[in-house]
Design a protein around this motif. Sequence first.
Motif, PDB file in Angstrom:
ATOM      1  N   UNK A  20       0.821  -1.205   0.000  1.00  0.00           N
ATOM      2  CA  UNK A  20       0.000   0.000   0.000  1.00  0.00           C
ATOM      3  C   UNK A  20       0.852   1.251   0.000  1.00  0.00           C
ATOM      4  N   UNK A  21       1.891   1.270   0.835  1.00  0.00           N
ATOM      5  CA  UNK A  21       2.806   2.421   0.872  1.00  0.00           C
ATOM      6  C   UNK A  21       3.519   2.583  -0.466  1.00  0.00           C
ATOM      7  N   UNK A  22       3.943   1.479  -1.065  1.00  0.00           N
ATOM      8  CA  UNK A  22       4.600   1.541  -2.383  1.00  0.00           C
ATOM      9  C   UNK A  22       3.657   2.080  -3.451  1.00  0.00           C
ATOM     10  N   UNK A  23       2.403   1.658  -3.428  1.00  0.00           N
ATOM     11  CA  UNK A  23       1.427   2.107  -4.423  1.00  0.00           C
ATOM     12  C   UNK A  23       1.124   3.588  -4.276  1.00  0.00           C
ATOM     13  N   UNK A  24       1.124   4.088  -3.053  1.00  0.00           N
ATOM     14  CA  UNK A  24       0.880   5.513  -2.827  1.00  0.00           C
ATOM     15  C   UNK A  24       2.067   6.336  -3.343  1.00  0.00           C
ATOM     16  N   UNK A  25       3.272   5.914  -2.988  1.00  0.00           N
ATOM     17  CA  UNK A  25       4.478   6.656  -3.367  1.00  0.00           C
ATOM     18  C   UNK A  25       4.780   6.583  -4.852  1.00  0.00           C
ATOM     19  N   UNK A  26       4.598   5.401  -5.438  1.00  0.00           N
ATOM     20  CA  UNK A  26       5.041   5.199  -6.812  1.00  0.00           C
ATOM     21  C   UNK A  26       4.031   4.331  -7.576  1.00  0.00           C
ATOM     22  N   UNK A  27       2.912   4.911  -8.015  1.00  0.00           N
ATOM     23  CA  UNK A  27       1.889   4.110  -8.679  1.00  0.00           C
ATOM     24  C   UNK A  27       2.190   3.784 -10.149  1.00  0.00           C
ATOM     25  N   UNK A  28       3.094   4.532 -10.771  1.00  0.00           N
ATOM     26  CA  UNK A  28       3.323   4.398 -12.209  1.00  0.00           C
ATOM     27  C   UNK A  28       3.658   2.980 -12.675  1.00  0.00           C
ATOM     28  N   UNK A  29       4.515   2.226 -11.967  1.00  0.00           N
ATOM     29  CA  UNK A  29       4.791   0.858 -12.443  1.00  0.00           C
ATOM     30  C   UNK A  29       3.546  -0.056 -12.399  1.00  0.00           C
ATOM     31  N   UNK A  30       2.576   0.277 -11.582  1.00  0.00           N
ATOM     32  CA  UNK A  30       1.376  -0.559 -11.450  1.00  0.00           C
ATOM     33  C   UNK A  30       0.280  -0.177 -12.445  1.00  0.00           C
ATOM     34  N   UNK A  69      -4.023   1.717  -2.768  1.00  0.00           N
ATOM     35  CA  UNK A  69      -2.863   1.617  -1.878  1.00  0.00           C
ATOM     36  C   UNK A  69      -3.151   2.223  -0.512  1.00  0.00           C
ATOM     37  N   UNK A  70      -3.856   3.351  -0.506  1.00  0.00           N
ATOM     38  CA  UNK A  70      -4.211   3.986   0.776  1.00  0.00           C
ATOM     39  C   UNK A  70      -5.151   3.093   1.578  1.00  0.00           C
ATOM     40  N   UNK A  75      -5.937  -0.098   6.078  1.00  0.00           N
ATOM     41  CA  UNK A  75      -6.539  -1.359   6.517  1.00  0.00           C
ATOM     42  C   UNK A  75      -5.510  -2.271   7.162  1.00  0.00           C
ATOM     43  N   UNK A  76      -4.305  -2.313   6.595  1.00  0.00           N
ATOM     44  CA  UNK A  76      -3.240  -3.146   7.160  1.00  0.00           C
ATOM     45  C   UNK A  76      -2.826  -2.688   8.547  1.00  0.00           C
ATOM     46  N   UNK A  77      -2.694  -1.377   8.715  1.00  0.00           N
ATOM     47  CA  UNK A  77      -2.320  -0.834  10.030  1.00  0.00           C
ATOM     48  C   UNK A  77      -3.433  -1.119  11.045  1.00  0.00           C
ATOM     49  N   UNK A  78      -4.683  -0.916  10.623  1.00  0.00           N
ATOM     50  CA  UNK A  78      -5.810  -1.162  11.540  1.00  0.00           C
ATOM     51  C   UNK A  78      -5.896  -2.637  11.921  1.00  0.00           C
ATOM     52  N   UNK A  79      -5.708  -3.528  10.946  1.00  0.00           N
ATOM     53  CA  UNK A  79      -5.765  -4.964  11.243  1.00  0.00           C
ATOM     54  C   UNK A  79      -4.628  -5.366  12.172  1.00  0.00           C
ATOM     55  N   UNK A  80      -3.435  -4.874  11.899  1.00  0.00           N
ATOM     56  CA  UNK A  80      -2.283  -5.229  12.730  1.00  0.00           C
ATOM     57  C   UNK A  80      -2.436  -4.722  14.158  1.00  0.00           C
ATOM     58  N   UNK A  81      -3.001  -3.531  14.303  1.00  0.00           N
ATOM     59  CA  UNK A  81      -3.145  -2.954  15.645  1.00  0.00           C
ATOM     60  C   UNK A  81      -4.366  -3.490  16.384  1.00  0.00           C
ATOM     61  N   UNK A  82      -5.311  -4.068  15.641  1.00  0.00           N
ATOM     62  CA  UNK A  82      -6.532  -4.583  16.266  1.00  0.00           C
ATOM     63  C   UNK A  82      -7.609  -3.530  16.408  1.00  0.00           C
ATOM     64  N   UNK A  83      -7.355  -2.309  15.984  1.00  0.00           N
ATOM     65  CA  UNK A  83      -8.348  -1.230  16.056  1.00  0.00           C
ATOM     66  C   UNK A  83      -9.211  -1.291  14.802  1.00  0.00           C
TER      67      UNK A  83
END
Length: 190
Positions: A20-30, A69-70, A75-83
Amino acid sequence: MTVVRALARPLLSVIFVVQGANAIRNPEPLVPKAQPVTDRMMPMVKKVAPPQVSDRIPDTTANLVRLNGAAQLLGGVALASGKGRRLAAGVLAVSLVPTTLAGHPFWLEKDKTVRNQQRISFMKNLGILGGLLLAAVDTEGKPGVAWRATHGARAAKRETKRGAKAAKREAKQLAREAKHAARLAKAELS
């Protein structure tokens, strides 16, 4: 929370946070891989979405990749933290579908080796999707809303019946006591 859940959620979410972080920073290759999927899905999405949502959906594929990506990063941060873990797992599951279709279209590959690699990646994403679906419905051993609503209604019905029976017994007892009091009053008058 069990040790398994404490380990599984971050493990399941790490790919979404990083990608997700990669897609936000650099979407062009995708963009080249995402373009066929966005071209097919966006007209349908805009047709069924309410106008206030439809007007805010990005028009460029690069911005759609960033938006996906966002969603994956948050979603990944929320799932990992349990919030908000169940909602986060649902969002990740939804975001994984276009990602998988765009990233691993093994059915389009002509080269056998590349097709096999893409099929394996596609199936891995299906496995991750299964894990996300399980995480989305995981209530950590506590009853879910549907169970509580069903059992709450049954308990209320049971308590209402008990209350009605108790009121009926009470009314009969009061009637007997009133009859007895009337007899006593009549006997005293005679």
